[in-house]
Design a protein around this motif. Sequence first.
Motif, PDB file in Angstrom:
ATOM      1  N   PHE A  63       4.753  -9.067   0.510  1.00  0.00           N
ATOM      2  CA  PHE A  63       4.676  -8.705   1.921  1.00  0.00           C
ATOM      3  C   PHE A  63       3.290  -8.119   2.186  1.00  0.00           C
ATOM      4  N   ALA A  64       2.872  -8.178   3.428  1.00  0.00           N
ATOM      5  CA  ALA A  64       1.471  -7.907   3.755  1.00  0.00           C
ATOM      6  C   ALA A  64       1.109  -6.428   3.672  1.00  0.00           C
ATOM      7  N   SER A  65       1.925  -5.566   4.282  1.00  0.00           N
ATOM      8  CA  SER A  65       1.524  -4.168   4.372  1.00  0.00           C
ATOM      9  C   SER A  65       2.729  -3.278   4.650  1.00  0.00           C
ATOM     10  N   LEU A  66       2.522  -1.978   4.510  1.00  0.00           N
ATOM     11  CA  LEU A  66       3.498  -0.970   4.889  1.00  0.00           C
ATOM     12  C   LEU A  66       2.860  -0.050   5.922  1.00  0.00           C
ATOM     13  N   THR A  67       3.649   0.374   6.873  1.00  0.00           N
ATOM     14  CA  THR A  67       3.143   1.244   7.929  1.00  0.00           C
ATOM     15  C   THR A  67       3.522   2.688   7.627  1.00  0.00           C
ATOM     16  N   PRO A  68       2.529   3.577   7.487  1.00  0.00           N
ATOM     17  CA  PRO A  68       2.865   4.982   7.216  1.00  0.00           C
ATOM     18  C   PRO A  68       3.466   5.642   8.452  1.00  0.00           C
ATOM     19  N   LYS A  69       4.241   6.701   8.215  1.00  0.00           N
ATOM     20  CA  LYS A  69       4.752   7.473   9.338  1.00  0.00           C
ATOM     21  C   LYS A  69       3.574   8.061  10.107  1.00  0.00           C
ATOM     22  N   SER A  70       3.728   8.147  11.405  1.00  0.00           N
ATOM     23  CA  SER A  70       2.645   8.610  12.271  1.00  0.00           C
ATOM     24  C   SER A  70       2.145   9.994  11.846  1.00  0.00           C
ATOM     25  N   GLY A  71       0.823  10.075  11.685  1.00  0.00           N
ATOM     26  CA  GLY A  71       0.203  11.362  11.380  1.00  0.00           C
ATOM     27  C   GLY A  71       0.282  11.776   9.927  1.00  0.00           C
ATOM     28  N   GLN A  72       0.829  10.907   9.051  1.00  0.00           N
ATOM     29  CA  GLN A  72       0.950  11.271   7.643  1.00  0.00           C
ATOM     30  C   GLN A  72       0.149  10.311   6.772  1.00  0.00           C
ATOM     31  N   GLN A  73      -0.383  10.845   5.682  1.00  0.00           N
ATOM     32  CA  GLN A  73      -1.106  10.013   4.730  1.00  0.00           C
ATOM     33  C   GLN A  73      -1.117  10.696   3.369  1.00  0.00           C
ATOM     34  N   ILE A  74      -1.295   9.889   2.333  1.00  0.00           N
ATOM     35  CA  ILE A  74      -1.335  10.427   0.977  1.00  0.00           C
ATOM     36  C   ILE A  74      -2.717  10.987   0.651  1.00  0.00           C
ATOM     37  N   TRP A  75      -3.744  10.331   1.172  1.00  0.00           N
ATOM     38  CA  TRP A  75      -5.118  10.701   0.850  1.00  0.00           C
ATOM     39  C   TRP A  75      -5.773  11.370   2.050  1.00  0.00           C
ATOM     40  N   SER A  76      -6.709  12.292   1.769  1.00  0.00           N
ATOM     41  CA  SER A  76      -7.485  12.892   2.857  1.00  0.00           C
ATOM     42  C   SER A  76      -8.620  11.957   3.275  1.00  0.00           C
ATOM     43  N   SER A  77      -9.035  11.087   2.381  1.00  0.00           N
ATOM     44  CA  SER A  77     -10.055  10.092   2.711  1.00  0.00           C
ATOM     45  C   SER A  77      -9.375   8.870   3.316  1.00  0.00           C
ATOM     46  N   SER A  78     -10.173   7.938   3.793  1.00  0.00           N
ATOM     47  CA  SER A  78      -9.628   6.730   4.401  1.00  0.00           C
ATOM     48  C   SER A  78      -9.324   5.713   3.308  1.00  0.00           C
ATOM     49  N   ILE A  79      -8.054   5.371   3.170  1.00  0.00           N
ATOM     50  CA  ILE A  79      -7.667   4.370   2.186  1.00  0.00           C
ATOM     51  C   ILE A  79      -6.568   3.505   2.773  1.00  0.00           C
TER      52      ILE A  79
END
Length: 245
Positions: free
Chosen positions: A65-81
């Motif tokens: 599958f192409a991608s997963l959409t993160p929950k709004s406003g949440q991320q694992i990394w502080s940098s852009s990944i």
Amino acid sequence: MKLLLLLVIWVNTCTSLTLPSTFTKCDKRKPDFNECLSKAVQNAISQLSKPMEKYNLPSFEPFKFASLTPKSGQQIWSSSITFKNYRIYGRTKINSSKVNMNFEDNTLRVELSNPELRYEFDYQAKGKMLILPLDAAGLVTVISKNPTYTIKFTLEEYLKNNKKYLRVSSTNMMIKAESIAINYENLFEDKVLNDAFNRELSKNWKLIHANFDAIYMESYAKVYGDVFNNFLQVVPLMDLFAGIQ
């Protein structure tokens, strides 16, 4: 090619099909219905080393599958990944299965255990990790030992061409694993640093897994819900199970 694929999907969704002859049809009236269904689901998934296009079923070896959409406003990394192009290997090899269909509230609960799953996906990172600049792209490999997927599909009935069908209205999923090893290729130019970083990720896999659950699990569950829904679009309820009016 894209137009042809859309045409095939449209034709399939308008065509009523019986259950594939190699799939097991379980009788709702029998006391061992859920035991039969557990074996039937395991048997069906084991056959998906190749796609069954007629039934809108993709290959599960690998499952892509192409991608997963993160929950709004949440991320694992502080940098852009960003992550894309997910491939999962090992889905058709199942150790155990437990499936329960509740016709009173139209829910299907599926629990599947695999000896090992290998996830591969592409990443692109740009930013900083502490003081270290990041500008890298490559492959992420995740090896999950003895994972168990528990998926609950909430279903609803509808009529199409005077026949009853089911569709997925929501999907919830939990994943447990015995251990997880994580490897980012080329995240840091220094191989020693890159290897040490991967060792730390793998050492702290439970924390990484918990963060993934919080951010991506809802989107990941929807992937499986969509696959199941595409299958349900072409097989009427009475052809899914015996003993259905």
